[in-house]
Write a protein that holds these residues in place. Structure first.
Motif, PDB file in Angstrom:
ATOM      1  N   ILE A   1       9.412  -6.052   6.230  1.00 18.36           N
ATOM      2  CA  ILE A   1       8.524  -5.149   5.847  1.00 18.36           C
ATOM      3  C   ILE A   1       6.999  -5.751   5.590  1.00 18.36           C
ATOM      4  CG2 ILE A   1       7.843  -3.325   4.189  1.00 18.36           C
ATOM      5  CD1 ILE A   1      10.946  -2.706   3.926  1.00 18.36           C
ATOM      6  N   GLY A   2       7.017  -6.757   4.812  1.00 12.77           N
ATOM      7  CA  GLY A   2       5.963  -7.356   4.422  1.00 12.77           C
ATOM      8  C   GLY A   2       5.131  -7.930   5.719  1.00 12.77           C
ATOM      9  N   GLU A   3       5.799  -8.537   6.668  1.00 11.16           N
ATOM     10  CA  GLU A   3       5.007  -9.012   7.871  1.00 11.16           C
ATOM     11  C   GLU A   3       4.502  -7.632   8.628  1.00 11.16           C
ATOM     12  OE1 GLU A   3       8.172 -11.293   9.793  1.00 11.16           O
ATOM     13  OE2 GLU A   3       7.738 -13.094   8.615  1.00 11.16           O
ATOM     14  N   ALA A   4       5.489  -6.769   8.703  1.00 17.17           N
ATOM     15  CA  ALA A   4       4.643  -5.528   9.529  1.00 17.17           C
ATOM     16  C   ALA A   4       3.431  -5.101   8.738  1.00 17.17           C
ATOM     17  CB  ALA A   4       5.603  -4.621   9.357  1.00 17.17           C
ATOM     18  N   LEU A   5       3.449  -5.037   7.392  1.00 19.70           N
ATOM     19  CA  LEU A   5       2.167  -4.613   6.676  1.00 19.70           C
ATOM     20  C   LEU A   5       1.127  -5.427   7.053  1.00 19.70           C
ATOM     21  CD1 LEU A   5       3.853  -3.591   3.300  1.00 19.70           C
ATOM     22  CD2 LEU A   5       2.790  -1.841   5.033  1.00 19.70           C
ATOM     23  N   ASP A   6       1.346  -6.992   6.973  1.00 18.32           N
ATOM     24  CA  ASP A   6       0.232  -7.840   6.944  1.00 18.32           C
ATOM     25  C   ASP A   6      -0.231  -7.737   8.391  1.00 18.32           C
ATOM     26  OD1 ASP A   6       0.685  -8.786   4.513  1.00 18.32           O
ATOM     27  OD2 ASP A   6       2.115 -10.574   5.189  1.00 18.32           O
ATOM     28  N   ALA A   7       0.715  -7.535   9.222  1.00 19.58           N
ATOM     29  CA  ALA A   7       0.059  -7.352  10.757  1.00 19.58           C
ATOM     30  C   ALA A   7      -0.643  -5.810  10.981  1.00 19.58           C
ATOM     31  CB  ALA A   7       1.264  -7.359  11.737  1.00 19.58           C
ATOM     32  N   GLN A   8      -0.438  -4.974  10.216  1.00 22.59           N
ATOM     33  CA  GLN A   8      -0.977  -3.617  10.756  1.00 22.59           C
ATOM     34  C   GLN A   8      -2.087  -3.029   9.538  1.00 22.59           C
ATOM     35  OE1 GLN A   8       2.027  -1.114  12.021  1.00 22.59           O
ATOM     36  NE2 GLN A   8       3.517  -2.745  12.154  1.00 22.59           N
ATOM     37  N   LEU A   9      -2.318  -3.734   8.463  1.00 29.27           N
ATOM     38  CA  LEU A   9      -3.057  -3.297   7.476  1.00 29.27           C
ATOM     39  C   LEU A   9      -4.295  -4.453   7.300  1.00 29.27           C
ATOM     40  CD1 LEU A   9      -0.912  -1.748   4.892  1.00 29.27           C
ATOM     41  CD2 LEU A   9      -1.943  -0.531   6.614  1.00 29.27           C
ATOM     42  N   SER A  10      -5.431  -3.966   6.775  1.00 27.47           N
ATOM     43  CA  SER A  10      -6.358  -4.862   6.452  1.00 27.47           C
ATOM     44  C   SER A  10      -5.949  -5.777   5.315  1.00 27.47           C
ATOM     45  CB  SER A  10      -7.731  -4.075   6.044  1.00 27.47           C
ATOM     46  OG  SER A  10      -7.350  -3.525   5.150  1.00 27.47           O
ATOM     47  N   ASP A  11      -6.976  -6.728   4.939  1.00 27.72           N
ATOM     48  CA  ASP A  11      -6.557  -7.520   3.695  1.00 27.72           C
ATOM     49  C   ASP A  11      -6.705  -6.857   2.536  1.00 27.72           C
ATOM     50  OD1 ASP A  11      -6.121  -9.809   5.428  1.00 27.72           O
ATOM     51  OD2 ASP A  11      -8.165 -10.775   5.217  1.00 27.72           O
ATOM     52  N   GLU A  12      -7.687  -6.064   2.383  1.00 27.43           N
ATOM     53  CA  GLU A  12      -7.952  -5.309   1.235  1.00 27.43           C
ATOM     54  C   GLU A  12      -6.868  -4.272   0.996  1.00 27.43           C
ATOM     55  OE1 GLU A  12     -10.723  -1.478   0.575  1.00 27.43           O
ATOM     56  OE2 GLU A  12     -12.058  -3.266   0.512  1.00 27.43           O
TER      57      GLU A  12
ATOM     58  N   ASP B   1       0.032  -5.106  -2.657  1.00 29.80           N
ATOM     59  CA  ASP B   1       0.650  -6.183  -3.424  1.00 29.80           C
ATOM     60  C   ASP B   1       0.458  -5.918  -4.969  1.00 29.80           C
ATOM     61  OD1 ASP B   1       1.431  -7.773  -1.257  1.00 29.80           O
ATOM     62  OD2 ASP B   1      -0.227  -9.272  -1.403  1.00 29.80           O
ATOM     63  N   ALA B   2      -0.463  -5.340  -5.319  1.00 31.45           N
ATOM     64  CA  ALA B   2      -0.980  -5.124  -6.735  1.00 31.45           C
ATOM     65  C   ALA B   2       0.071  -3.908  -7.245  1.00 31.45           C
ATOM     66  CB  ALA B   2      -2.534  -4.643  -6.838  1.00 31.45           C
ATOM     67  N   LEU B   3       0.178  -3.028  -6.276  1.00 33.20           N
ATOM     68  CA  LEU B   3       1.393  -1.951  -6.641  1.00 33.20           C
ATOM     69  C   LEU B   3       2.643  -2.677  -6.697  1.00 33.20           C
ATOM     70  CD1 LEU B   3       0.137   0.910  -4.363  1.00 33.20           C
ATOM     71  CD2 LEU B   3      -0.182   0.797  -6.759  1.00 33.20           C
ATOM     72  N   CYS B   4       2.924  -3.421  -5.868  1.00 31.35           N
ATOM     73  CA  CYS B   4       4.375  -4.082  -5.913  1.00 31.35           C
ATOM     74  C   CYS B   4       4.264  -5.011  -7.290  1.00 31.35           C
ATOM     75  CB  CYS B   4       4.478  -4.931  -4.806  1.00 31.35           C
ATOM     76  SG  CYS B   4       4.873  -4.075  -3.046  1.00 31.35           S
ATOM     77  N   ASP B   5       3.533  -5.459  -7.927  1.00 26.76           N
ATOM     78  CA  ASP B   5       3.268  -6.461  -8.958  1.00 26.76           C
ATOM     79  C   ASP B   5       3.734  -5.528 -10.275  1.00 26.76           C
ATOM     80  OD1 ASP B   5       2.991  -8.824  -7.567  1.00 26.76           O
ATOM     81  OD2 ASP B   5       0.832  -8.856  -8.115  1.00 26.76           O
ATOM     82  N   GLN B   6       3.724  -4.319  -9.992  1.00 32.46           N
ATOM     83  CA  GLN B   6       3.818  -3.451 -11.375  1.00 32.46           C
ATOM     84  C   GLN B   6       5.246  -2.754 -11.388  1.00 32.46           C
ATOM     85  OE1 GLN B   6       1.036   0.160 -10.713  1.00 32.46           O
ATOM     86  NE2 GLN B   6      -0.428  -1.043 -10.615  1.00 32.46           N
ATOM     87  N   GLY B   7       6.084  -3.347 -10.685  1.00 29.17           N
ATOM     88  CA  GLY B   7       7.647  -3.151 -10.322  1.00 29.17           C
ATOM     89  C   GLY B   7       8.167  -3.739 -11.967  1.00 29.17           C
ATOM     90  N   ARG B   8       9.388  -3.511 -11.838  1.00 27.00           N
ATOM     91  CA  ARG B   8      10.279  -3.774 -13.153  1.00 27.00           C
ATOM     92  C   ARG B   8      11.156  -4.855 -12.624  1.00 27.00           C
ATOM     93  NH1 ARG B   8      13.240   1.116 -16.048  1.00 27.00           N
ATOM     94  NH2 ARG B   8      14.941  -0.021 -15.198  1.00 27.00           N
ATOM     95  N   PHE B   9      11.193  -5.900 -13.201  1.00 31.20           N
ATOM     96  CA  PHE B   9      11.835  -7.078 -12.868  1.00 31.20           C
ATOM     97  C   PHE B   9      12.899  -7.535 -13.970  1.00 31.20           C
ATOM     98  CE2 PHE B   9       7.747  -7.263 -10.686  1.00 31.20           C
ATOM     99  CZ  PHE B   9       8.089  -6.927  -9.195  1.00 31.20           C
ATOM    100  N   TYR B  10      13.952  -7.667 -13.697  1.00 29.08           N
ATOM    101  CA  TYR B  10      15.146  -8.291 -14.526  1.00 29.08           C
ATOM    102  C   TYR B  10      14.720  -9.663 -14.986  1.00 29.08           C
ATOM    103  CZ  TYR B  10      19.680  -9.053 -16.645  1.00 29.08           C
ATOM    104  OH  TYR B  10      20.675  -9.157 -17.580  1.00 29.08           O
ATOM    105  N   GLY B  11      14.987  -9.686 -16.488  1.00 23.88           N
ATOM    106  CA  GLY B  11      14.445 -10.808 -17.008  1.00 23.88           C
ATOM    107  C   GLY B  11      13.346 -10.646 -17.673  1.00 23.88           C
ATOM    108  N   THR B  12      12.253  -9.796 -17.549  1.00 22.52           N
ATOM    109  CA  THR B  12      11.020  -9.607 -18.068  1.00 22.52           C
ATOM    110  C   THR B  12      11.215  -8.769 -19.247  1.00 22.52           C
ATOM    111  OG1 THR B  12      10.414  -7.680 -16.860  1.00 22.52           O
ATOM    112  CG2 THR B  12       9.955  -9.714 -15.728  1.00 22.52           C
ATOM    113  N   ASP B  13      10.020  -8.695 -20.134  1.00 25.68           N
ATOM    114  CA  ASP B  13      10.159  -7.873 -21.185  1.00 25.68           C
ATOM    115  C   ASP B  13      10.588  -6.492 -21.110  1.00 25.68           C
ATOM    116  OD1 ASP B  13       8.948 -10.376 -22.649  1.00 25.68           O
ATOM    117  OD2 ASP B  13       6.858  -9.447 -22.350  1.00 25.68           O
TER     118      ASP B  13
END
Length: 113
Positions: free
Chosen positions: A66-77, A83-95
């Motif tokens: 999925i990431g490769e498809a996004l990289d190939a079809q979307l602009s850097d911006e 990527d910023a939206l994905c960084d907002q996810g909940r990750f096991y082992g965090t606070d």
């Protein structure tokens, strides 16, 4: 960016492989949950499933496709915004979730992009 109107194309073979993996995980985890509820499985059973069925690697592969498809079809911006939206996810082992030692070598929270 209005992501609701954007379309990204993926090779059909990749989509089918990801869908098959996701279906296996959902059905299997549902069955494991039922077994835990009935007392015929414990927490180690879920861990064994994740390890034996190579869940982390298979999910990481889907994320990469999925990431490769996004990289190939979307602009850097646009990719930076995703990527910023994905960084907002909940990750096991965090606070926001109970911590556990990372002993399985599974991929971390990075979007892998």
């Amino acid at each position: 960016m209005d992501m609701s109107s954007r379309e990204i194309t993926l090779p059909l073979g990749e989509v089918v492989a990801m869908l098959r993996d996701l279906d296996e995980f959902v059905v299997s985890l549902d069955r494991l949950g039922s077994r835990r509820a009935s007392g015929t499985a414990d927490e180690s059973t879920v861990g064994a499933f994740v390890a034996d069925w190579d869940v982390a690697r298979r999910l990481a592969r889907a994320r990469r496709v999925i990431g490769e498809a996004l990289d190939a079809q979307l602009s850097d911006e646009e990719n930076a915004e995703i990527d910023a939206l994905c960084d907002q996810g909940r990750f096991y082992g965090t606070d926001s979730a109970p911590a556990a030692p990372d002993t399985d070598g599974s991929p971390g929270p990075s979007t892998g992009r």
